[in-house]
Design a protein around this motif. Structure first.
Motif, PDB file in Angstrom:
ATOM      1  N   ASN A  39       1.226  -1.249  -0.096  1.00  0.00           N
ATOM      2  CA  ASN A  39      -0.059   0.137   0.340  1.00  0.00           C
ATOM      3  C   ASN A  39       1.198   0.689   0.004  1.00  0.00           C
ATOM      4  OD1 ASN A  39      -2.470   1.528   0.067  1.00  0.00           O
ATOM      5  ND2 ASN A  39      -2.994   1.032   1.875  1.00  0.00           N
ATOM      6  N   LYS A  70       0.124   2.756   4.322  1.00  0.00           N
ATOM      7  CA  LYS A  70      -1.563   3.307   3.845  1.00  0.00           C
ATOM      8  C   LYS A  70      -1.132   4.526   2.564  1.00  0.00           C
ATOM      9  CE  LYS A  70      -2.087   2.587   9.249  1.00  0.00           C
ATOM     10  NZ  LYS A  70      -1.659   2.587  10.377  1.00  0.00           N
ATOM     11  N   ASP A 100       1.873  -2.416   6.690  1.00  0.00           N
ATOM     12  CA  ASP A 100       0.920  -1.567   5.596  1.00  0.00           C
ATOM     13  C   ASP A 100       1.138   0.608   5.977  1.00  0.00           C
ATOM     14  OD1 ASP A 100      -0.886  -0.189   4.223  1.00  0.00           O
ATOM     15  OD2 ASP A 100      -2.548  -0.866   5.605  1.00  0.00           O
ATOM     16  N   GLU A 102       2.932   5.574  13.996  1.00  0.00           N
ATOM     17  CA  GLU A 102       1.360   5.216  13.465  1.00  0.00           C
ATOM     18  C   GLU A 102       1.608   3.744  12.722  1.00  0.00           C
ATOM     19  OE1 GLU A 102       2.920   9.198  11.852  1.00  0.00           O
ATOM     20  OE2 GLU A 102       3.104   7.850  13.462  1.00  0.00           O
TER      21      GLU A 102
END
Length: 548
Positions: free
Chosen positions: A9, A56, A54, A547
């Motif tokens: 991603n 994001k 991931d 995060e």
């Protein structure tokens, strides 16, 4: 080959072209990129021990490499009080007074990052700081790394009561009556007092170096060209590497000082290739001059104080001989050359070495594979700019030095010393780039802060980090892609490693920097604050934001 890391991603940014690759995922194993593709196919390569992240939609690019820094010696020097944020003498005095309150009787006070501009129109000297350093032995590194300010008590303990002669261009600065002012210029003079001061242990320096490297990784740095290998630094790097605590890939260039003879040069050649998993000795660092701020640069005309008239090497031709010998041995040089005369002599020496090598028996006349470089290049005329490309010499530059320590109106110490003409050709990053020169960007930490996004931002806007002043030489700004290449592709090229690094491609090093957005589209003045989400060295995360 097992898969150690999968990133999906993602947006994959090619720094060579500035475009996004069609892939959205990347896999790494054994320190290399092993696959590029879509999320589903690459995630299928993961095993039970694979780190899968991931991203994001974050942007992955080739890892940032600082083209000029001092991680071990800098770690040691920054163990004192930080003066780099001081803007005037009141700030300096307050910082020193606070540190002095915590000192044990007789202990030495160390400080670093002292900007001569904080002294305003006063000469840099211990007298201005005497009220807070009365009876305290103190040594303060000026920001340029080429000078120290010693307190009167430190001078007394070292037995310094007047000028001295040195074999290299160094000076114990004295007043009109021959009394030392406390200002010590260049290594030999600094050592007179510094050798007396207490030193941290190797274990303390090693711990501090590991701490610094971890902090560097958190800013997106995956590598650095370390411009010294003094004292125990190679042993410290080897120990950190053995403990899997080396957070950056380091290319180390040991120093060659004036007076080097055949045996010294042979030892430098012998050191080449000494390495560990994430560090290696490659190249030699030399000094052609000092700094403009100290009056120890080498200029073709004296500065406005009548100084900066001599080379750091008492015999510049001996420097040329060393360059020739190293070139013959296939060893690249990195020469500190700030003034126009210093840069010209370094280029002259490289050209002579190349010519003699091409004319040597057995030479096939092909271009030299030895990639020499010159560091800093703070002020040079047009004809010197053109020679870099013709000789294939890399320009290693630190744009934040211009941003933080000089001013567009030429009221700073550097500009006042040079005068308007030479200060008007400050740090010609764009002119060198447009001339076809490989420009490598770096910080010269601890001379200036190391976050690479701030270095790139400085190259793009030429203003101080707080954006409080207009740009100095706006015509010299680099375009966003040029700034990115200066801290990714070009450091890899000058190291001769373009076949293993500098690309997001299968088989290349998995040294990666992951950012919250595309650095090419973020505004110049916002770039320094762009979040760094992940840093990967040899396929191993060295920094990971919460995060993720």
């Amino acid at each position: 080959m097992s898969t150690d890391l999968v990133l999906f991603n993602a947006r994959l940014l090619d720094p060579g072209t500035g475009t996004l690759l069609p892939h959205t995922a990347l896999a790494a194993g054994a320190g290399l990129i092993t696959a590029l593709g879509d999320d589903r196919d690459v995630r299928a390569l993961a095993g039970p021990a694979t780190t899968v992240i991931d991203l994001k939609g974050a942007v992955v690019t080739v890892g940032f490499t600082d083209g000029h820094l001092h991680p071990v010696s800098g770690a040691e020097r920054t163990m004192g009080v930080d003066l780099s944020g001081c803007r005037d003498l009141d700030d300096v005095r307050a910082a020193l007074a606070g540190a002095a309150r915590d000192l044990k009787p007789g202990a030495w006070l160390r400080g670093w990052g002292l900007d001569p501009n904080t002294f305003g129109d006063r000469p840099v000297g211990a007298a201005a700081l005497a009220p807070v350093l009365d009876g305290i032995p103190a040594l303060l590194d000026l920001f340029d790394g080429h000078s120290l300010l010693a307190s009167f008590r430190a001078l007394e303990l070292a037995g310094v009561d007047g000028p001295r002669q040195f074999e290299q261009a160094s000076e114990i600065v004295c007043d009109a009556e021959g009394r030392p002012t406390g200002l010590l210029l260049e290594d030999a003079a600094c050592a007179v007092v510094e050798d007396l001061a207490p030193k941290p242990t190797e274990a303390q320096v090693r711990a501090r170096t590991a701490e610094v490297l971890r902090a560097m990784a958190s800013t997106g740095l995956t590598g650095g060209h370390a411009m010294d290998a003094n004292g125990d630094s190679l042993a410290i790097l080897a120990e950190l590497d053995a403990q899997d605590a080396l957070s950056l890939r380091l290319r180390v260039a040991p120093w060659c000082q004036p007076g080097a003879d055949e045996a010294a040069v042979a030892e430098l050649v012998r050191l080449q290739g000494r390495s560990g998993r994430l560090w290696q000795v490659a190249g030699v660092k030399m000094f052609m001059d000092g700094t403009v701020d100290n009056g120890t640069a080498w200029l073709e005309r004296p500065d406005c104080h009548g100084e900066s008239t001599h080379a750091f090497w008492p015999d510049p031709e001996q420097y040329s001989w060393v360059v020739r010998e190293l070139h013959r041995a296939g060893v690249p040089t990195a020469t500190h050359a700030i003034g126009d005369a210093a840069v010209r002599h370094a280029l002259d020496s490289i050209e002579k070495a190349q010519t003699e090598s091409a004319l040597a028996p057995g030479s096939v006349g092909s271009p030299s594979p030895v990639r020499h470089r010159i560091e800093h290049i703070e002020t040079v005329p047009d004809d010197t700019v053109a020679r870099f490309a013709r000789l294939g010499v890399t320009a290693s530059m630190q744009p934040t030095h211009c941003c933080e320590y000089t001013r567009a109106d030429h009221t700073d110490n550097w500009s006042r010393r040079l005068g308007d003409e030479r200060a008007g050709r400050a740090f010609r990053c764009r002119d060198l780039w447009d001339a076809g020169v490989r420009v490598v960007l770096g910080s010269d930490w601890p001379i200036a802060p190391y976050p690479p996004l701030a270095v790139m931002a400085g190259a793009r806007h030429r203003r101080p980090a707080d954006l409080s002043l207009p740009p100095h030489g706006p015509e010299q700004v680099l375009a966003p892609l040029q700034a990115l290449q200066g801290i990714t592709v070009n450091p890899v090229w000058v190291a001769g490693e373009e076949h293993v690094g500098g690309r997001l491609a299968v088989g290349y090093r998995a040294d990666l920097t992951v950012l919250a957005d595309n650095p090419l589209t973020v505004h110049d003045t916002d770039l320094a604050a762009l979040p760094v989400l992940l840093t990967v060295v040899a396929g191993r995360p060295t920094h990971r934001a919460p995060e993720l």
